[in-house]
Design an enzyme around this catalytic site. Structure first.
Site, PDB file in Angstrom:
ATOM      1  N   SER A 275     -16.181  -5.005   6.889  1.00 39.05           N
ATOM      2  CA  SER A 275     -15.582  -4.532   5.647  1.00 39.05           C
ATOM      3  C   SER A 275     -14.894  -5.673   4.913  1.00 39.05           C
ATOM      4  CB  SER A 275     -14.612  -3.385   5.956  1.00 39.05           C
ATOM      5  OG  SER A 275     -14.223  -2.725   4.785  1.00 39.05           O
ATOM      6  N   ASN A 276     -14.005  -5.370   3.982  1.00 34.94           N
ATOM      7  CA  ASN A 276     -13.287  -6.395   3.216  1.00 34.94           C
ATOM      8  C   ASN A 276     -11.878  -5.900   2.892  1.00 34.94           C
ATOM      9  OD1 ASN A 276     -13.344  -4.967   0.538  1.00 34.94           O
ATOM     10  ND2 ASN A 276     -15.541  -5.087   0.966  1.00 34.94           N
ATOM     11  N   HIS A 277     -11.110  -6.715   2.186  1.00 31.16           N
ATOM     12  CA  HIS A 277      -9.686  -6.430   1.957  1.00 31.16           C
ATOM     13  C   HIS A 277      -9.393  -5.547   0.749  1.00 31.16           C
ATOM     14  CE1 HIS A 277      -8.100  -8.877   5.124  1.00 31.16           C
ATOM     15  NE2 HIS A 277      -8.806  -9.925   4.734  1.00 31.16           N
ATOM     16  N   SER A 278     -10.394  -4.946   0.131  1.00 36.60           N
ATOM     17  CA  SER A 278     -10.107  -4.119  -1.047  1.00 36.60           C
ATOM     18  C   SER A 278      -9.146  -2.975  -0.694  1.00 36.60           C
ATOM     19  CB  SER A 278     -11.411  -3.526  -1.588  1.00 36.60           C
ATOM     20  OG  SER A 278     -11.122  -2.554  -2.570  1.00 36.60           O
TER      21      SER A 278
END
Ligand code: CTP
Ligand code: CA
Length: 230
Positions: free
Chosen positions: A33-36
């Site tokens: 995933s990512n930091h959004s």
């Protein structure tokens, strides 16, 4: 000073917004995933709804509560997000892609937890479909708004995405500035669009709350030549 649309500027408009990160499963207990944080997308949903729009928010996993009266579709992976968007966008006049969609997913999702083995391991990834480009390349697309998170060459990458994805408007931000973006409550962006002569236009939005930035993006949308043509 940031401009905001007049009350009711979006009444009768159906708006679909994607928000948050996607999660690409690796096995039953792991994902990529990512930091959004989803804050920008939720702010857009809140502002569009405040201006009278009927809003559908298609969201990856976040810690946020959606505004009252907004239809929420919760998804995890990019493929699930695409499916939800395709279901919801048919009757919408506006599509705003704010989600930080993972560009790749696992070539193969393991059905059992992967056991630790060798010192090195490799995961094979395959490209996810581009949700925004898929919708914008329809024969009769809604007005499409994109975001571009960049760490360098902001203007040239943003213009490339605006043109290549056939967008009405793109909001670009410099994600190397740690005070803004991602989990912050504030943001600073530059909006890019083409005028009727096809010339690139830009409007810098100074650092402000994500709600103020969202209102300014929606204001610029109503000022586009395409807005009146619909
Ligand atoms: N986007 C999307 N589906 C994807 C990837 C991106 O809908 N699979 C949308 C994002 O929501 C955003 C815009 O496309 O509105 C740009 O996303 P970004 O990650 O900045 O651009 P990419 O086209 O993925 O290019 P790159 O990551 O290589 O910069
Ligand atoms: Ca990307």
């Amino acid at each position: 000073e940031l401009l905001a649309p007049a009350t009711g500027a979006f009444s009768g408009q159906q708006v679909v917004i994607t928000a948050g990160p996607t999660r690409e499963p690796i096995d039953p207990v792991r994902y990529l995933s990512n930091h959004s944080s989803g804050k920008m997308g939720y702010a857009l949903a809140r502002q569009a709804q405040r201006l009278g729009a009927q809003v559908t928010l298609i969201t990856g996993p976040t810690q946020l509560t959606a505004p009252n009266g907004v239809k929420v579709v919760a998804v995890e992976s990019a493929m699930e997000m695409l499916e939800a968007v395709e279901q919801e966008v048919n009757t919408a006049g506006i599509f705003i892609a704010c989600a930080a969609v993972a560009d790749y997913r696992l070539a193969q999702v393991e059905s059992q937890k992967i056991k630790k083995g060798d010192e090195n391991m490799q995961l094979q990834l395959v490209r996810n479909p581009d949700i925004l480009a898929t919708i914008a390349s329809r024969e009769q697309p809604p007005l499409c708004v994109g975001f571009a998170a960049e760490t360098q060459n902001l203007a040239s990458y943003a213009e490339d995405k605006l043109t290549r994805k056939k967008l009405a408007l793109i909001a670009a931000n410099d994600v190397s500035d740690r005070r803004i973006g991602f989990n912050s409550d504030e943001n600073a962006m530059t909006l890019f669009w083409h005028n009727t002569q096809g010339e690139l236009q830009q409007l810098p939005l100074e650092r402000a709350s994500k709600d103020q930035i969202a209102a300014a993006i929606l204001h610029q949308l109503t000022a586009l030549p395409e807005w009146k043509k619909r």
